[in-house]
Design a protein around this motif. Structure first.
Motif, PDB file in Angstrom:
ATOM      1  N   LEU A 515      31.885  29.504  33.807  1.00  0.00           N
ATOM      2  CA  LEU A 515      32.694  28.929  32.783  1.00  0.00           C
ATOM      3  C   LEU A 515      34.137  29.701  32.656  1.00  0.00           C
ATOM      4  CD1 LEU A 515      30.663  29.055  29.434  1.00  0.00           C
ATOM      5  CD2 LEU A 515      31.439  27.015  30.767  1.00  0.00           C
ATOM      6  N   PRO A 516      35.139  29.120  32.623  1.00  0.00           N
ATOM      7  CA  PRO A 516      36.437  29.782  33.025  1.00  0.00           C
ATOM      8  C   PRO A 516      36.946  31.017  32.198  1.00  0.00           C
ATOM      9  CG  PRO A 516      36.752  27.613  31.470  1.00  0.00           C
ATOM     10  CD  PRO A 516      35.158  28.003  31.697  1.00  0.00           C
ATOM     11  N   HIS A 517      36.020  31.505  31.225  1.00  0.00           N
ATOM     12  CA  HIS A 517      36.195  32.749  30.443  1.00  0.00           C
ATOM     13  C   HIS A 517      34.758  33.328  30.319  1.00  0.00           C
ATOM     14  CE1 HIS A 517      38.140  35.090  27.556  1.00  0.00           C
ATOM     15  NE2 HIS A 517      37.131  35.063  26.790  1.00  0.00           N
ATOM     16  N   PRO A 518      34.840  34.535  30.284  1.00  0.00           N
ATOM     17  CA  PRO A 518      33.461  35.469  30.014  1.00  0.00           C
ATOM     18  C   PRO A 518      32.787  34.947  28.917  1.00  0.00           C
ATOM     19  CG  PRO A 518      35.270  36.887  30.604  1.00  0.00           C
ATOM     20  CD  PRO A 518      36.034  35.620  30.418  1.00  0.00           C
ATOM     21  N   ALA A 519      31.548  34.446  28.923  1.00  0.00           N
ATOM     22  CA  ALA A 519      30.568  33.961  28.139  1.00  0.00           C
ATOM     23  C   ALA A 519      29.212  34.844  28.001  1.00  0.00           C
ATOM     24  CB  ALA A 519      30.333  32.385  28.132  1.00  0.00           C
ATOM     25  N   GLU A 520      28.511  34.876  26.991  1.00  0.00           N
ATOM     26  CA  GLU A 520      27.365  35.447  26.533  1.00  0.00           C
ATOM     27  C   GLU A 520      26.322  34.338  26.155  1.00  0.00           C
ATOM     28  OE1 GLU A 520      24.972  39.114  24.125  1.00  0.00           O
ATOM     29  OE2 GLU A 520      26.996  38.211  23.464  1.00  0.00           O
ATOM     30  N   LEU A 521      25.371  34.403  27.013  1.00  0.00           N
ATOM     31  CA  LEU A 521      24.245  33.344  26.851  1.00  0.00           C
ATOM     32  C   LEU A 521      23.078  33.821  25.978  1.00  0.00           C
ATOM     33  CD1 LEU A 521      22.527  30.742  27.521  1.00  0.00           C
ATOM     34  CD2 LEU A 521      21.783  31.660  29.636  1.00  0.00           C
ATOM     35  N   LEU A 522      22.956  33.272  24.932  1.00  0.00           N
ATOM     36  CA  LEU A 522      21.990  33.823  23.840  1.00  0.00           C
ATOM     37  C   LEU A 522      20.794  32.728  23.717  1.00  0.00           C
ATOM     38  CD1 LEU A 522      24.542  34.904  21.200  1.00  0.00           C
ATOM     39  CD2 LEU A 522      23.100  36.483  22.866  1.00  0.00           C
ATOM     40  N   VAL A 523      19.629  32.956  23.239  1.00  0.00           N
ATOM     41  CA  VAL A 523      18.605  32.031  23.097  1.00  0.00           C
ATOM     42  C   VAL A 523      18.134  32.200  21.459  1.00  0.00           C
ATOM     43  CG1 VAL A 523      16.229  31.281  23.723  1.00  0.00           C
ATOM     44  CG2 VAL A 523      17.811  32.147  25.409  1.00  0.00           C
ATOM     45  N   ALA A 524      18.050  31.055  20.919  1.00  0.00           N
ATOM     46  CA  ALA A 524      17.514  31.154  19.297  1.00  0.00           C
ATOM     47  C   ALA A 524      16.159  30.385  19.139  1.00  0.00           C
ATOM     48  CB  ALA A 524      18.560  30.605  18.476  1.00  0.00           C
ATOM     49  N   GLU A 525      15.377  30.652  18.583  1.00  0.00           N
ATOM     50  CA  GLU A 525      13.969  29.816  18.444  1.00  0.00           C
ATOM     51  C   GLU A 525      14.575  28.617  17.614  1.00  0.00           C
ATOM     52  OE1 GLU A 525       9.851  31.040  18.216  1.00  0.00           O
ATOM     53  OE2 GLU A 525      10.869  32.584  16.987  1.00  0.00           O
ATOM     54  N   ARG A 526      15.482  28.707  16.499  1.00  0.00           N
ATOM     55  CA  ARG A 526      15.915  27.510  15.811  1.00  0.00           C
ATOM     56  C   ARG A 526      17.220  27.628  15.318  1.00  0.00           C
ATOM     57  NH1 ARG A 526      12.095  30.786  13.213  1.00  0.00           N
ATOM     58  NH2 ARG A 526      10.469  29.372  13.886  1.00  0.00           N
ATOM     59  N   TYR A 527      17.792  26.631  14.939  1.00  0.00           N
ATOM     60  CA  TYR A 527      19.175  26.472  14.436  1.00  0.00           C
ATOM     61  C   TYR A 527      19.275  25.298  13.389  1.00  0.00           C
ATOM     62  CZ  TYR A 527      24.246  26.770  13.499  1.00  0.00           C
ATOM     63  OH  TYR A 527      25.540  26.735  13.121  1.00  0.00           O
ATOM     64  N   PRO A 528      19.530  25.270  12.247  1.00  0.00           N
ATOM     65  CA  PRO A 528      19.660  24.178  11.382  1.00  0.00           C
ATOM     66  C   PRO A 528      20.234  22.728  11.935  1.00  0.00           C
ATOM     67  CG  PRO A 528      20.512  26.211  10.281  1.00  0.00           C
ATOM     68  CD  PRO A 528      20.384  26.452  11.601  1.00  0.00           C
ATOM     69  N   GLY A 529      19.248  21.816  11.748  1.00  0.00           N
ATOM     70  CA  GLY A 529      19.654  20.721  12.217  1.00  0.00           C
ATOM     71  C   GLY A 529      19.428  20.495  13.969  1.00  0.00           C
ATOM     72  N   ALA A 530      19.246  21.299  14.561  1.00  0.00           N
ATOM     73  CA  ALA A 530      19.364  21.376  16.015  1.00  0.00           C
ATOM     74  C   ALA A 530      17.679  21.242  16.645  1.00  0.00           C
ATOM     75  CB  ALA A 530      19.631  22.610  16.635  1.00  0.00           C
ATOM     76  N   SER A 531      17.820  20.309  17.594  1.00  0.00           N
ATOM     77  CA  SER A 531      16.466  19.983  18.234  1.00  0.00           C
ATOM     78  C   SER A 531      16.353  20.990  19.544  1.00  0.00           C
ATOM     79  CB  SER A 531      16.353  18.414  18.735  1.00  0.00           C
ATOM     80  OG  SER A 531      17.427  18.231  19.683  1.00  0.00           O
ATOM     81  N   ALA A 532      15.032  21.148  19.842  1.00  0.00           N
ATOM     82  CA  ALA A 532      14.824  21.814  21.129  1.00  0.00           C
ATOM     83  C   ALA A 532      15.889  21.482  22.335  1.00  0.00           C
ATOM     84  CB  ALA A 532      13.390  21.661  21.608  1.00  0.00           C
ATOM     85  N   HIS A 533      16.277  22.469  23.018  1.00  0.00           N
ATOM     86  CA  HIS A 533      17.188  22.355  24.267  1.00  0.00           C
ATOM     87  C   HIS A 533      18.684  21.875  23.982  1.00  0.00           C
ATOM     88  CE1 HIS A 533      13.560  21.553  26.934  1.00  0.00           C
ATOM     89  NE2 HIS A 533      13.524  22.799  26.478  1.00  0.00           N
ATOM     90  N   THR A 534      19.022  21.957  22.597  1.00  0.00           N
ATOM     91  CA  THR A 534      20.111  21.945  22.123  1.00  0.00           C
ATOM     92  C   THR A 534      21.098  23.104  22.735  1.00  0.00           C
ATOM     93  OG1 THR A 534      19.836  20.411  20.414  1.00  0.00           O
ATOM     94  CG2 THR A 534      22.053  21.618  20.191  1.00  0.00           C
TER      95      THR A 534
END
Length: 579
Positions: A515-534
């Motif tokens: 990415l063109p700017h520093p970014a942090e990769l995080l992983v969540a088990e769930r997020y409201p309204g989001a399906s797997a691999h979103t």
């Protein structure tokens, strides 16, 4: 690189300096005063849950220990009650939630709580009714402003990247293409050299005047008498909103009263004053305190200790411009609001959160004009919308019945309209959304909907950080990096080493690195309204950029680039040179 000059050492200026320091940007704060804050219990602030969390990240102080989150909201109002039963249905004629019927507590002559809906009829008399409601899922935090400022000052004292210059009154600003110079007078009068300058110097902002920025609006939209007192009220832990109390003997009989709890049995009470400039004498204020407490307790005035008093005047103003070259405005220097419970200081703290990461990126990597311009476009639009909403609702709630049919939402319960600003709901109080931001990416085919709209603040969920620790998503904000969150159910029960190299993770990690700017990769088990691999892309200030269906390196890159205001000057020149 020169530090950022922050003019004004109030809560907004101190917050901005700390937010910049968290992103390794030095600043000097020009404080017109000696650096002391007078404790005033009648001067308090109400912060939404996400804003309080933002301040806690900067100060390291749990504000819940210094303030109170009310457990519910109690609403009191005068109601017209049924004294004749007819079989006509006159409808919700007053727009205040219908006639007294099931669900309300009646008092006075007769018990009308059992009236069937089909028997509601004409209103011939006046009675008193109480309804009780609950606070939002995340109730606001109420605390004394000097406590907030004290926590910020203590954090600044521990921060080597922030310098406070006391007794330094600004009187001149000079801009160049490479920076800005400010002159202060006083015992330590001198010239200060900075990369940027931000005016957080209040309603009479010297920065705004020196930049010849107009500040149109209205004066004395509302006035309140304020008292802080220690007393035992019948509703411990609840905020209270009382419209048109029937016992009023001092002054006009209309005008709501608001009470909010503070720690230690202390309450802040606000009485809406009639239009005009009538003097609020100590005798009048004491009379209001006594009759209000007696009215709430249903008898004689209970014991109380009056701790502080004041008069709060609400002005509505909005600066025409929030940026002039390397000079910016924030907080009360840029906007004044506060009618109907809207919180001007909280909006100022949001200004600091929005501006800090943009200034930090420009300080470290060179200015991106579109990114810096977006501060005014985003924040001014939000505050303007709040002011418009208040202007629409004020005639309805303050006696402008003739406008009722033209005001959006006029059929709603009056108490609900009034409570929106106090509770952080609706157009008056809901968290800021930058849906029309100039930083929003072009429509993406792979974008998928989640419960958070693009431009809105993300929901705080538990995530796995790159070091394998479990943290809150909100704790990773404000560091200047973009956040990329993969929704992967089941990862929370396994150590990160078991899945970090499996499935789509390596491909996503490579896309994040590119990415063109520093970014942090995080992983969540769930997020409201989001399906797997979103995959969620989130700005450093916690607003959602987009949600993508799976790993889409090209789309993710384009969205990140748009969030930064477009390609950097170096990238654009390199692209042009390759043609």
């Amino acid at each position: 690189m020169d530090p950022v000059i922050v003019v004004g050492a109030g809560p907004v200026g101190l917050t901005l300096a700390l937010a910049l320091a968290r992103q390794d940007v030095p600043s000097v704060v020009l404080d017109e005063g000696p650096g002391l804050d007078e404790p005033r219990l009648a001067r308090t602030v109400v912060l939404r849950e996400d804003t309080a969390a933002f301040v806690e990240r900067l100060t390291g102080v749990p504000l819940d220990e210094a303030g109170t989150r009310w457990a519910g909201w109690r609403s009191m109002r005068r109601k017209q009650v049924v004294r004749e039963i007819t079989f006509e249905d006159p409808g919700d004629a007053d727009g205040s939630g219908g006639f007294l019927g099931p669900g309300f507590e009646g008092s006075g002559s007769g018990d009308h709580t059992g009236v069937r809906p089909e028997e509601q009829g004409r209103r011939l008399g006046s009675d008193y009714a109480v309804t009780t409601g609950t606070a939002p899922e995340q109730p606001p935090l109420h605390l004394a402003q000097h406590v907030l400022t004290g926590a910020l000052r203590a954090a600044v004292d521990r921060e080597p990247l922030v310098r406070i210059a006391a007794d330094s009154r600004l009187d001149a600003i000079e801009q160049e293409t490479s920076g800005v110079t400010a002159h202060t007078r006083g015992p330590n009068g001198t010239w200060w050299r900075g990369s940027y300058l931000v005016g957080c110097d209040g309603p009479r902002s010297t920065v705004r005047k020196l930049q010849d920025i107009r500040f149109p609006g209205r004066t004395a939209v509302e006035r309140y008498a304020v008292a802080a007192l220690r007393a035992e009220l019948p509703w411990p832990g609840r905020a209270l909103l009382h419209r048109t109390p029937p016992w009023r003997t001092s002054g006009p009989s209309s005008g709501e009263i608001t009470a909010r709890p503070l720690p230690g049995g202390i309450w802040r009470l606000d009485w809406l004053l009639p239009p005009g400039k009538d003097l609020v004498t100590p005798e009048l204020l004491v009379t209001r305190v006594r009759e209000t407490l007696a009215g709430w307790t249903g008898g004689s005035t209970p014991a109380y200790e009056l701790l502080d008093t004041g008069v709060h005047t609400v002005h509505h103003r909005l600066a025409r411009r929030w940026r002039v070259g390397r000079v910016f405005l924030a907080g009360d220097a840029a906007h004044l609001l506060g009618a109907l419970g809207t919180q001007g200081l909280e909006e100022g703290l949001k200004d600091a959160d929005n501006l800090a990461w943009k200034l930090a990126l420009a300080w470290h990597h060179g200015p991106r004009e579109a990114l810096l311009d977006s501060y005014q476009a985003e924040r001014r639009a939000v505050v303007a919308a709040r002011l418009r909403a208040a202007d629409q609702v004020l005639p309805l709630l303050r006696g402008g019945g003739a406008l009722r049919s033209y005001v959006p939402g006029a059929g709603r319960n009056h108490d609900a309209l009034l409570a929106d600003g106090h509770l952080g709901r609706g157009a008056l109080g809901a968290p800021a959304t930058y849906a029309d931001s100039p930083l929003a990416p072009e429509p993406i085919e792979a974008e998928v909907p989640v419960d958070t709209l693009p431009g809105a603040p993300v929901t705080d969920v538990r995530v796995t950080a790159e070091d394998g620790s479990f943290v809150r998503l909100r704790d990773r904000l404000g560091r200047g990096a973009l956040l990329v969150v993969l929704i992967a159910p089941g990862t929370g029960v396994w150590e990160r080493k078991h899945w970090v190299t499996a499935g789509i993770m390596p491909r996503l990690a490579a896309a994040v690195t590119a990415l063109p700017h520093p970014a942090e990769l995080l992983v969540a088990e769930r997020y409201p309204g989001a399906s797997a691999h979103t995959v969620l892309l989130i700005r450093p200030d916690g607003h959602l950029v987009t949600a993508l269906n799976g790993v889409r390196p090209a789309e993710l890159y384009a969205a990140a680039e748009a969030t930064l205001g477009g390609p950097s000057q170096t990238t654009a020149e390199a692209t042009a040179g390759s043609r």
